[in-house]
Design a protein around this motif. Structure first.
Motif, PDB file in Angstrom:
ATOM      1  N   TYR A 123      27.541 -14.454  57.430  1.00 31.90           N
ATOM      2  CA  TYR A 123      26.459 -15.435  57.520  1.00 31.90           C
ATOM      3  C   TYR A 123      26.208 -15.830  58.970  1.00 31.90           C
ATOM      4  CZ  TYR A 123      27.113 -15.851  52.484  1.00 31.90           C
ATOM      5  OH  TYR A 123      27.215 -15.585  51.141  1.00 31.90           O
ATOM      6  N   LEU A 124      27.257 -15.870  59.780  1.00 31.62           N
ATOM      7  CA  LEU A 124      27.089 -16.149  61.201  1.00 31.62           C
ATOM      8  C   LEU A 124      26.229 -15.067  61.859  1.00 31.62           C
ATOM      9  CD1 LEU A 124      27.944 -17.748  63.797  1.00 31.62           C
ATOM     10  CD2 LEU A 124      29.835 -16.110  63.982  1.00 31.62           C
ATOM     11  N   ARG A 125      26.476 -13.819  61.486  1.00 28.45           N
ATOM     12  CA  ARG A 125      25.677 -12.728  62.045  1.00 28.45           C
ATOM     13  C   ARG A 125      24.206 -12.888  61.669  1.00 28.45           C
ATOM     14  NH1 ARG A 125      22.846 -10.180  64.294  1.00 28.45           N
ATOM     15  NH2 ARG A 125      22.898  -8.013  64.991  1.00 28.45           N
ATOM     16  N   GLN A 126      23.957 -13.263  60.426  1.00 27.75           N
ATOM     17  CA  GLN A 126      22.590 -13.457  59.962  1.00 27.75           C
ATOM     18  C   GLN A 126      21.951 -14.657  60.656  1.00 27.75           C
ATOM     19  OE1 GLN A 126      22.435 -13.629  55.695  1.00 27.75           O
ATOM     20  NE2 GLN A 126      20.219 -13.918  55.610  1.00 27.75           N
ATOM     21  N   PHE A 127      22.706 -15.742  60.782  1.00 31.87           N
ATOM     22  CA  PHE A 127      22.192 -16.952  61.421  1.00 31.87           C
ATOM     23  C   PHE A 127      21.879 -16.709  62.895  1.00 31.87           C
ATOM     24  CE2 PHE A 127      23.175 -20.723  63.989  1.00 31.87           C
ATOM     25  CZ  PHE A 127      22.284 -21.647  63.461  1.00 31.87           C
ATOM     26  N   SER A 128      22.717 -15.963  63.579  1.00 33.14           N
ATOM     27  CA  SER A 128      22.563 -15.758  65.019  1.00 33.14           C
ATOM     28  C   SER A 128      21.345 -14.905  65.363  1.00 33.14           C
ATOM     29  CB  SER A 128      23.822 -15.109  65.602  1.00 33.14           C
ATOM     30  OG  SER A 128      24.027 -13.811  65.062  1.00 33.14           O
ATOM     31  N   SER A 129      20.762 -14.245  64.367  1.00 34.61           N
ATOM     32  CA  SER A 129      19.592 -13.403  64.626  1.00 34.61           C
ATOM     33  C   SER A 129      18.406 -14.213  65.134  1.00 34.61           C
ATOM     34  CB  SER A 129      19.201 -12.638  63.358  1.00 34.61           C
ATOM     35  OG  SER A 129      18.756 -13.518  62.339  1.00 34.61           O
ATOM     36  N   ALA A 130      18.440 -15.530  64.939  1.00 34.10           N
ATOM     37  CA  ALA A 130      17.355 -16.385  65.425  1.00 34.10           C
ATOM     38  C   ALA A 130      17.514 -16.747  66.897  1.00 34.10           C
ATOM     39  CB  ALA A 130      17.283 -17.660  64.592  1.00 34.10           C
ATOM     40  N   PHE A 131      18.618 -16.307  67.514  1.00 34.27           N
ATOM     41  CA  PHE A 131      18.905 -16.680  68.901  1.00 34.27           C
ATOM     42  C   PHE A 131      19.261 -15.437  69.722  1.00 34.27           C
ATOM     43  CE2 PHE A 131      20.095 -19.978  65.895  1.00 34.27           C
ATOM     44  CZ  PHE A 131      19.301 -21.036  66.315  1.00 34.27           C
ATOM     45  N   ARG A 132      18.388 -14.446  69.629  1.00 37.15           N
ATOM     46  CA  ARG A 132      18.643 -13.139  70.233  1.00 37.15           C
ATOM     47  C   ARG A 132      17.979 -13.005  71.611  1.00 37.15           C
ATOM     48  NH1 ARG A 132      19.982  -9.008  66.696  1.00 37.15           N
ATOM     49  NH2 ARG A 132      18.770  -7.540  67.966  1.00 37.15           N
ATOM     50  N   ASP A 133      18.123 -14.011  72.449  1.00 40.52           N
ATOM     51  CA  ASP A 133      17.476 -13.939  73.762  1.00 40.52           C
ATOM     52  C   ASP A 133      18.400 -13.414  74.849  1.00 40.52           C
ATOM     53  OD1 ASP A 133      19.194 -16.031  73.945  1.00 40.52           O
ATOM     54  OD2 ASP A 133      17.721 -17.520  74.595  1.00 40.52           O
ATOM     55  N   GLY A 134      19.612 -13.052  74.484  1.00 38.86           N
ATOM     56  CA  GLY A 134      20.544 -12.503  75.457  1.00 38.86           C
ATOM     57  C   GLY A 134      21.360 -13.533  76.204  1.00 38.86           C
ATOM     58  N   THR A 135      21.118 -14.827  75.950  1.00 37.55           N
ATOM     59  CA  THR A 135      21.856 -15.871  76.658  1.00 37.55           C
ATOM     60  C   THR A 135      22.640 -16.779  75.710  1.00 37.55           C
ATOM     61  OG1 THR A 135      19.885 -17.279  76.665  1.00 37.55           O
ATOM     62  CG2 THR A 135      20.243 -15.887  78.599  1.00 37.55           C
ATOM     63  N   THR A 136      22.725 -16.382  74.456  1.00 30.42           N
ATOM     64  CA  THR A 136      23.548 -17.108  73.479  1.00 30.42           C
ATOM     65  C   THR A 136      24.963 -16.559  73.522  1.00 30.42           C
ATOM     66  OG1 THR A 136      21.709 -17.619  71.985  1.00 30.42           O
ATOM     67  CG2 THR A 136      23.914 -17.573  71.027  1.00 30.42           C
ATOM     68  N   GLY A 171      25.330  -3.356  71.928  1.00 30.89           N
ATOM     69  CA  GLY A 171      23.875  -3.354  71.928  1.00 30.89           C
ATOM     70  C   GLY A 171      23.268  -4.624  71.384  1.00 30.89           C
ATOM     71  N   ASP A 172      24.060  -5.415  70.653  1.00 32.43           N
ATOM     72  CA  ASP A 172      23.562  -6.709  70.183  1.00 32.43           C
ATOM     73  C   ASP A 172      23.334  -7.624  71.388  1.00 32.43           C
ATOM     74  OD1 ASP A 172      23.565  -6.052  67.536  1.00 32.43           O
ATOM     75  OD2 ASP A 172      25.508  -6.949  67.083  1.00 32.43           O
ATOM     76  N   PRO A 173      22.267  -8.408  71.363  1.00 34.76           N
ATOM     77  CA  PRO A 173      21.917  -9.236  72.532  1.00 34.76           C
ATOM     78  C   PRO A 173      22.679 -10.557  72.579  1.00 34.76           C
ATOM     79  CG  PRO A 173      20.255  -9.505  70.853  1.00 34.76           C
ATOM     80  CD  PRO A 173      21.238  -8.495  70.304  1.00 34.76           C
ATOM     81  N   PHE A 174      23.993 -10.480  72.506  1.00 33.72           N
ATOM     82  CA  PHE A 174      24.800 -11.694  72.531  1.00 33.72           C
ATOM     83  C   PHE A 174      25.893 -11.573  73.577  1.00 33.72           C
ATOM     84  CE2 PHE A 174      23.482 -11.237  68.000  1.00 33.72           C
ATOM     85  CZ  PHE A 174      22.632 -12.323  67.947  1.00 33.72           C
ATOM     86  N   ARG A 175      26.361 -12.727  73.999  1.00 31.16           N
ATOM     87  CA  ARG A 175      27.558 -12.819  74.816  1.00 31.16           C
ATOM     88  C   ARG A 175      28.677 -13.360  73.937  1.00 31.16           C
ATOM     89  NH1 ARG A 175      24.552 -15.758  80.005  1.00 31.16           N
ATOM     90  NH2 ARG A 175      23.240 -13.939  80.565  1.00 31.16           N
ATOM     91  N   TYR A 176      29.904 -13.085  74.289  1.00 32.16           N
ATOM     92  CA  TYR A 176      31.010 -13.440  73.400  1.00 32.16           C
ATOM     93  C   TYR A 176      32.108 -14.185  74.145  1.00 32.16           C
ATOM     94  CZ  TYR A 176      28.676  -9.986  70.487  1.00 32.16           C
ATOM     95  OH  TYR A 176      27.733  -9.296  69.769  1.00 32.16           O
ATOM     96  N   GLY A 177      32.907 -14.878  73.358  1.00 33.00           N
ATOM     97  CA  GLY A 177      34.066 -15.579  73.886  1.00 33.00           C
ATOM     98  C   GLY A 177      34.997 -15.933  72.752  1.00 33.00           C
TER      99      GLY A 177
END
Length: 336
Positions: A123-136, A171-177
Motif C-alpha cells: 500500500y505504501l508503494r501505491q500511495f507513493s505513486s502520487a509523489f513521483r517528483d524525484g525529491t520524495t 528506476g523508480d523516482p524516489f530517494r530512500y533511507g
C-alpha cells in the motif's frame, strides 16, 4: 451526547494489565512480524458502501464536506493521497496516514503480523505513486526492511517468511533511507549502540519525507523520526508523513511511561504535533463501528450493521478527534 466534550488529541489510558479494555479498543498483544521478530499488532480497519446519515453530533461549528467511507483499498489510497496533498498545501508539516492493512473491516491482530507488514509495504508503494517528483525520500524502519523493499525476499518456512517481490525497483523516482540500523545489539535488545541519525541521509532539495510503518520498535524508530524532524525537517519546512505508524499505541498509553520514558516524552511533546490526514480505526463487538477522518473533512463515527458490514450509518461528526474510549464507550453505544 450532543454536549460531549471532545479533548484535543488525548487517547485511552491503557496499560498492559488492562487487557479487557485493550481488546475493546482494538489493541492486542504483539505478533511475530514478517522478518521473524516480535511486532505489535496493526491498527484496525472498516468498510462501507451503503452509508446512511443520521443526526450529526459533536463539536462541528461550520459545515464541512465529509468524505465517503472507502469501499475498497484502491479508494482508500486515492483518498489518502488527496488528503495529504491538501494538508501539505494548507501548511501542515507533520502528517499521519493510518488504516488497517488486512481488510477494511479488520481490527488490530486480525491478520498475521508478517502478512500485515507486507501488505503495508504494498500500500505504501501505491500511495507513493502520487509523489513521483524525484525529491520524495522514503524512510523504512531499518536497513533490512529497505533491502526487502528494493530486492524482495525468498521463502523461508522455518523463519515464517513468505516470498515477496521487490516493491521499489531501480528506476523508480524516489530517494530512500532508513531510521535504524539492525545489528546484533539491535536484534537482542532493540537498542542501537552505534550512533546513527536518519538526518545523515537527507539532501537539501528533499521535498517530502515519507516514513514507513515505524511501529515495530517505536522507542528507536519514533525517536529517529523526531531526530529527523529536529535536525532537518523543521528548519527546512519539509513535511513528514508517517504511514501506518500505529501512533494510537503511543497516544493511548500502550507503553507505560514508567518503563518507556522516551516514548512517554514523544507522546507528550512530538506526537500531538501530527495532523491526521487520513485515519481509519475499527471497533468490533456488539456495537461495531469505525472512527474515520479524511482531511480536510471532520472526524466521523460510523455505526456498522453487525449483520451487514457494508451497511454503515454516520452518527457523529466533530472537528476534534475523540478518544478511542469515547467512541467505544459513549458514542457507539448511544441511541443516535
Amino acid at each position: 451526547l450532543s454536549a460531549l466534550a471532545v479533548p484535543k488529541r488525548s487517547a485511552v489510558q491503557v496499560t498492559r494489565s488492562c487487557l479487557k479494555m485493550s481488546s475493546l479498543l482494538g489493541m492486542n498483544a504483539p505478533l511475530n512480524n514478517a522478518r521473524g521478530l516480535q511486532r505489535p499488532a496493526r491498527s484496525c480497519r472498516p468498510t462501507s458502501r451503503k452509508l446512511v446519515v443520521s443526526a450529526r453530533q459533536g463539536n462541528t461549528s461550520t459545515p464541512q464536506v465529509s468524505a465517503t467511507f472507502p469501499a475498497s483499498f484502491d479508494q482508500a489510497i486515492r483518498q489518502a493521497q488527496e488528503a495529504v496533498k491538501s494538508a501539505v498545501a494548507d501548511g501542515h508539516k507533520l502528517l499521519e496516514v493510518e488504516f488497517p492493512s488486512s481488510s477494511l473491516t479488520a481490527v488490530s491482530g486480525d491478520g498475521e503480523g508478517q502478512t500485515e507488514m507486507n501488505m503495508s509495504m504494498g500500500y505504501l508503494r501505491q500511495f507513493s505513486s502520487a509523489f513521483r517528483d524525484g525529491t520524495t525520500r522514503i524512510y523504512f524502519p531499518d536497513n533490512r526492511e529497505l533491502a526487502v523493499a528494493r530486492t524482495g525476499q525468498t521463502m523461508d518456512p522455518s523463519a515464517g517468511r513468505v516470498a515477496m517481490e521487490a516493491k521499489f525497483v531501480d528506476g523508480d523516482p524516489f530517494r530512500y533511507g532508513y531510521l535504524t540500523k539492525q545489528n546484533a545489539a539491535w536484534a537482542m535488545l532493540g537498542v542501537n549502540i552505534q550512533k546513527w541519525s536518519p538526518a545523515d541521509l537527507t539532501k537539501p532539495d528533499d521535498t517530502l519525507y515519507l516514513v514507513a510503518y515505524p511501529s515495530f520498535n517505536p522507542r528507536e524508530e519514533l525517536a529517529a523520526v523526531y531526530e529527523l524532524y529536529e535536525r532537518r525537517a523543521r528548519d527546512a519546512g519539509t513535511p513528514i508523513v508517517i504511514f501506518n505508524g500505529e501512533l494510537d499505541r503511543v497516544r493511548g498509553g500502550y507503553y507505560p511511561g514508567l518503563f518507556f520514558p522516551g516514548i512517554a516524552k514523544l507522546s507528550a511533546e512530538f506526537i500531538p504535533k501530527f495532523t491526521a490526514a487520513y485515519y481509519i480505526h475499527n471497533f468490533k463487538g456488539t456495537r461495531p463501528g469505525a472512527l474515520f477522518r479524511c482531511y480536510p473533512g471532520p472526524w466521523q463515527v460510523l455505526r456498522r450493521n453487525p449483520v451487514d458490514p457494508e451497511d454503515m450509518r454516520l452518527i457523529w461528526e466533530g472537528e476534534t478527534m475523540p478518544t478511542l474510549r469515547q467512541v467505544s464507550l459513549e458514542i457507539l453505544p448511544s441511541n443516535l
